[in-house]
Design a protein around this motif. Structure first.
Motif: not given
Length: 135
Positions: A47-73
């Motif tokens: 996923y491309p990063l849109l912005d970032i900090s030490t506490e986290g990131v904001c990413i861009g996701i195509e509408a057809a590709s949902p993301l949940t917390s389980e996907d990043i743990q």
């Protein structure tokens, strides 16, 4: 600010006591210019990063590709140019649609090892310097 009547506002002074520190922002997200070199990899997807900090990131996701917390743990990989940060654990804290109907997804880090955090802080300081040098 208080609403006195239906059309009158009264402004209140912001206190300078220690409680006001609790509501102040502790960090600011840096916008990412080069989205091809700054990525989040999770569950075999990138996923491309849109912005970032030490506490986290904001990413861009195509509408057809949902993301949940389980996907990043339990772990994901953050690539910032030539530098990679492995083993990050996070959770999705917000998702909203952009103007093109794609998702903007905020991820907050839940677990970051101390040495990884120090390296990330150093890299963000470099990115911040680049942004202000180019302003």
């Amino acid at each position: 600010m208080k609403l006195i009547n239906d059309d009158t506002l009264e402004f209140e002074e912001i206190s300078s006591d220690s409680e006001s520190i609790l509501v102040s922002r502790k960090s600011y997200r840096l916008p990412i210019q080069d989205r091809e070199a700054n990525l989040l990899e999770a569950n075999g997807k990138t996923y491309p990063l849109l912005d970032i900090s030490t506490e986290g990131v904001c990413i861009g996701i195509e509408a057809a590709s949902p993301l949940t917390s389980e996907d990043i743990q339990p772990s994901c990989k953050l690539t910032l140019g030539e530098q990679c940060f492995d083993g990050l654990e996070g959770e999705v804290v917000h998702a909203s649609l952009d103007g093109d109907g794609n998702w903007i997804c905020g991820i907050q880090w839940l677990k970051v090892e101390e040495h990884t955090l120090k390296s990330l802080e150093k890299k963000l300081a470099t990115l911040r310097k680049e942004i202000f040098d180019n302003a």
